[in-house]
Design a protein around this motif. Structure first.
Motif, PDB file in Angstrom:
ATOM      1  N   MET A   1       0.861  -0.797   0.206  1.00  0.00           N
ATOM      2  CA  MET A   1       0.393  -0.286   0.103  1.00  0.00           C
ATOM      3  C   MET A   1       1.142   0.973   0.516  1.00  0.00           C
ATOM      4  N   ILE A   2       1.762   0.975   0.442  1.00  0.00           N
ATOM      5  CA  ILE A   2       3.007   2.516   0.484  1.00  0.00           C
ATOM      6  C   ILE A   2       3.776   2.218  -0.639  1.00  0.00           C
ATOM      7  N   HIS A   3       3.936   2.022  -0.955  1.00  0.00           N
ATOM      8  CA  HIS A   3       4.679   1.404  -2.468  1.00  0.00           C
ATOM      9  C   HIS A   3       4.066   2.207  -3.529  1.00  0.00           C
ATOM     10  N   ALA A   4       2.962   1.977  -3.597  1.00  0.00           N
ATOM     11  CA  ALA A   4       1.596   2.216  -5.024  1.00  0.00           C
ATOM     12  C   ALA A   4       0.766   3.956  -3.856  1.00  0.00           C
ATOM     13  N   TYR A   5       0.924   4.123  -2.813  1.00  0.00           N
ATOM     14  CA  TYR A   5       1.148   5.907  -2.572  1.00  0.00           C
ATOM     15  C   TYR A   5       2.338   6.287  -3.143  1.00  0.00           C
ATOM     16  N   VAL A   6       3.273   5.859  -2.415  1.00  0.00           N
ATOM     17  CA  VAL A   6       4.048   6.728  -3.157  1.00  0.00           C
ATOM     18  C   VAL A   6       5.081   6.692  -4.822  1.00  0.00           C
ATOM     19  N   ASP A   7       3.921   5.911  -5.705  1.00  0.00           N
ATOM     20  CA  ASP A   7       3.836   5.756  -6.677  1.00  0.00           C
ATOM     21  C   ASP A   7       3.114   6.590  -7.301  1.00  0.00           C
ATOM     22  N   ASP A   8       1.896   6.332  -7.011  1.00  0.00           N
ATOM     23  CA  ASP A   8       0.540   7.393  -7.594  1.00  0.00           C
ATOM     24  C   ASP A   8       0.532   8.630  -7.267  1.00  0.00           C
ATOM     25  N   THR A   9       1.144   8.919  -6.526  1.00  0.00           N
ATOM     26  CA  THR A   9       1.223  10.684  -5.749  1.00  0.00           C
ATOM     27  C   THR A   9       1.021  11.511  -6.983  1.00  0.00           C
ATOM     28  N   PRO A  10       3.105  11.489  -7.306  1.00  0.00           N
ATOM     29  CA  PRO A  10       3.773  12.383  -8.248  1.00  0.00           C
ATOM     30  C   PRO A  10       1.968  12.457  -9.460  1.00  0.00           C
ATOM     31  N   GLN A  11       1.590  12.085  -9.653  1.00  0.00           N
ATOM     32  CA  GLN A  11       0.592  11.433 -11.242  1.00  0.00           C
ATOM     33  C   GLN A  11      -0.854  12.449 -10.455  1.00  0.00           C
ATOM     34  N   HIS A  12      -1.311  12.048  -9.004  1.00  0.00           N
ATOM     35  CA  HIS A  12      -1.634  13.337  -8.749  1.00  0.00           C
ATOM     36  C   HIS A  12      -1.712  14.273  -8.274  1.00  0.00           C
ATOM     37  N   PHE A  13      -0.167  14.880  -8.241  1.00  0.00           N
ATOM     38  CA  PHE A  13       0.104  16.109  -8.855  1.00  0.00           C
ATOM     39  C   PHE A  13       0.221  16.753 -10.261  1.00  0.00           C
ATOM     40  N   GLN A  14       0.317  15.809 -11.276  1.00  0.00           N
ATOM     41  CA  GLN A  14       0.151  16.393 -12.085  1.00  0.00           C
ATOM     42  C   GLN A  14      -0.857  17.158 -13.166  1.00  0.00           C
ATOM     43  N   THR A  15      -2.012  16.496 -12.700  1.00  0.00           N
ATOM     44  CA  THR A  15      -3.426  15.626 -12.272  1.00  0.00           C
ATOM     45  C   THR A  15      -3.147  17.354 -11.981  1.00  0.00           C
ATOM     46  N   LEU A  16      -3.082  18.116 -10.840  1.00  0.00           N
ATOM     47  CA  LEU A  16      -3.834  19.249 -10.000  1.00  0.00           C
ATOM     48  C   LEU A  16      -2.820  20.101 -10.879  1.00  0.00           C
ATOM     49  N   LEU A  35      -6.576  12.279  -3.458  1.00  0.00           N
ATOM     50  CA  LEU A  35      -5.265  12.171  -2.824  1.00  0.00           C
ATOM     51  C   LEU A  35      -5.420  12.670  -1.152  1.00  0.00           C
ATOM     52  N   LYS A  36      -6.209  13.002  -0.385  1.00  0.00           N
ATOM     53  CA  LYS A  36      -6.670  12.770   0.811  1.00  0.00           C
ATOM     54  C   LYS A  36      -6.837  12.071   0.901  1.00  0.00           C
ATOM     55  N   SER A  37      -7.904  11.222   0.599  1.00  0.00           N
ATOM     56  CA  SER A  37      -7.700   9.960   0.931  1.00  0.00           C
ATOM     57  C   SER A  37      -6.956   8.658   1.115  1.00  0.00           C
ATOM     58  N   SER A  38      -6.292   9.112  -0.128  1.00  0.00           N
ATOM     59  CA  SER A  38      -5.035   7.854   0.232  1.00  0.00           C
ATOM     60  C   SER A  38      -4.195   8.425   1.014  1.00  0.00           C
ATOM     61  N   SER A  39      -3.668   9.813   1.449  1.00  0.00           N
ATOM     62  CA  SER A  39      -2.721  10.261   2.256  1.00  0.00           C
ATOM     63  C   SER A  39      -2.810  10.314   3.414  1.00  0.00           C
ATOM     64  N   ALA A  40      -4.358  10.849   4.038  1.00  0.00           N
ATOM     65  CA  ALA A  40      -4.763   9.636   5.257  1.00  0.00           C
ATOM     66  C   ALA A  40      -4.694   8.178   5.912  1.00  0.00           C
ATOM     67  N   ASN A  41      -4.751   7.517   4.426  1.00  0.00           N
ATOM     68  CA  ASN A  41      -5.013   6.104   4.506  1.00  0.00           C
ATOM     69  C   ASN A  41      -3.410   6.086   5.027  1.00  0.00           C
ATOM     70  N   VAL A  42      -2.212   6.342   4.745  1.00  0.00           N
ATOM     71  CA  VAL A  42      -0.804   5.816   5.366  1.00  0.00           C
ATOM     72  C   VAL A  42      -0.334   6.707   6.439  1.00  0.00           C
ATOM     73  N   GLY A  43      -1.713   7.405   6.727  1.00  0.00           N
ATOM     74  CA  GLY A  43      -0.936   8.678   8.436  1.00  0.00           C
ATOM     75  C   GLY A  43      -0.867  10.035   7.733  1.00  0.00           C
ATOM     76  N   ALA A  44      -0.715  10.324   6.890  1.00  0.00           N
ATOM     77  CA  ALA A  44       0.817  12.027   6.142  1.00  0.00           C
ATOM     78  C   ALA A  44      -1.360  12.772   6.563  1.00  0.00           C
ATOM     79  N   ASP A  45      -1.308  13.137   7.800  1.00  0.00           N
ATOM     80  CA  ASP A  45      -2.423  13.788   8.354  1.00  0.00           C
ATOM     81  C   ASP A  45      -1.965  15.080   8.031  1.00  0.00           C
ATOM     82  N   GLY A  46      -0.457  16.046   7.167  1.00  0.00           N
ATOM     83  CA  GLY A  46      -0.500  16.876   7.219  1.00  0.00           C
ATOM     84  C   GLY A  46      -0.847  17.380   5.383  1.00  0.00           C
TER      85      GLY A  46
END
Length: 92
Positions: A1-16, A35-46
Motif C-alpha cells: 500500500m505504501i509503495h502504491a501511494y508513493v508511486d501514484d502521488t506524483p501523478q495526482h500532482f500532475q493532474t492538479l 489524494l486526501k483519502s490516500s494520504s490519510a490512509n498512510v497517516g500523512a495527516d498534514g
C-alpha cells in the motif's frame, strides 16, 4: 500500500497542476479528494489537510491560491515520502 501511494502521488500532482492551469475546478476537487483519502490512509495527516483545503477550492469553483497550495502539498509529500522510505527500510 505504501509503495502504491508513493508511486501514484506524483501523478495526482500532475493532474492538479494541469487542472489549475486549465481552471478546471471539477478535476481539482476530484484529484484533491482522492489524494486526501490516500494520504490519510498512510497517516500523512498534514498532507491530507492540505488536500482538504485544495478540495474546498474546487468545491467553491475557485483556483485562487491553488498554485501556492500545490507547492506546499508537494513539499509536504517530499517529507512524507522520506519518512515512509525510512519506515520501509526499517522493516526490511
Amino acid at each position: 500500500m505504501i509503495h502504491a501511494y508513493v508511486d501514484d502521488t506524483p501523478q495526482h500532482f500532475q493532474t492538479l497542476r494541469a487542472a489549475i492551469r486549465e481552471l478546471d475546478t471539477g478535476i481539482i476537487r476530484k484529484a484533491a479528494h482522492s489524494l486526501k483519502s490516500s494520504s490519510a490512509n498512510v497517516g500523512a495527516d498534514g498532507l491530507a489537510h492540505l488536500c482538504k483545503e485544495m478540495e474546498k477550492l474546487g468545491r467553491t469553483d475557485s483556483t485562487e491560491g491553488a498554485s501556492d497550495m500545490l507547492t506546499d502539498m508537494e513539499q509536504e509529500f517530499q517529507a512524507v515520502r522520506h519518512s515512509l522510505s525510512a519506515l520501509l527500510e526499517k522493516e526490511t
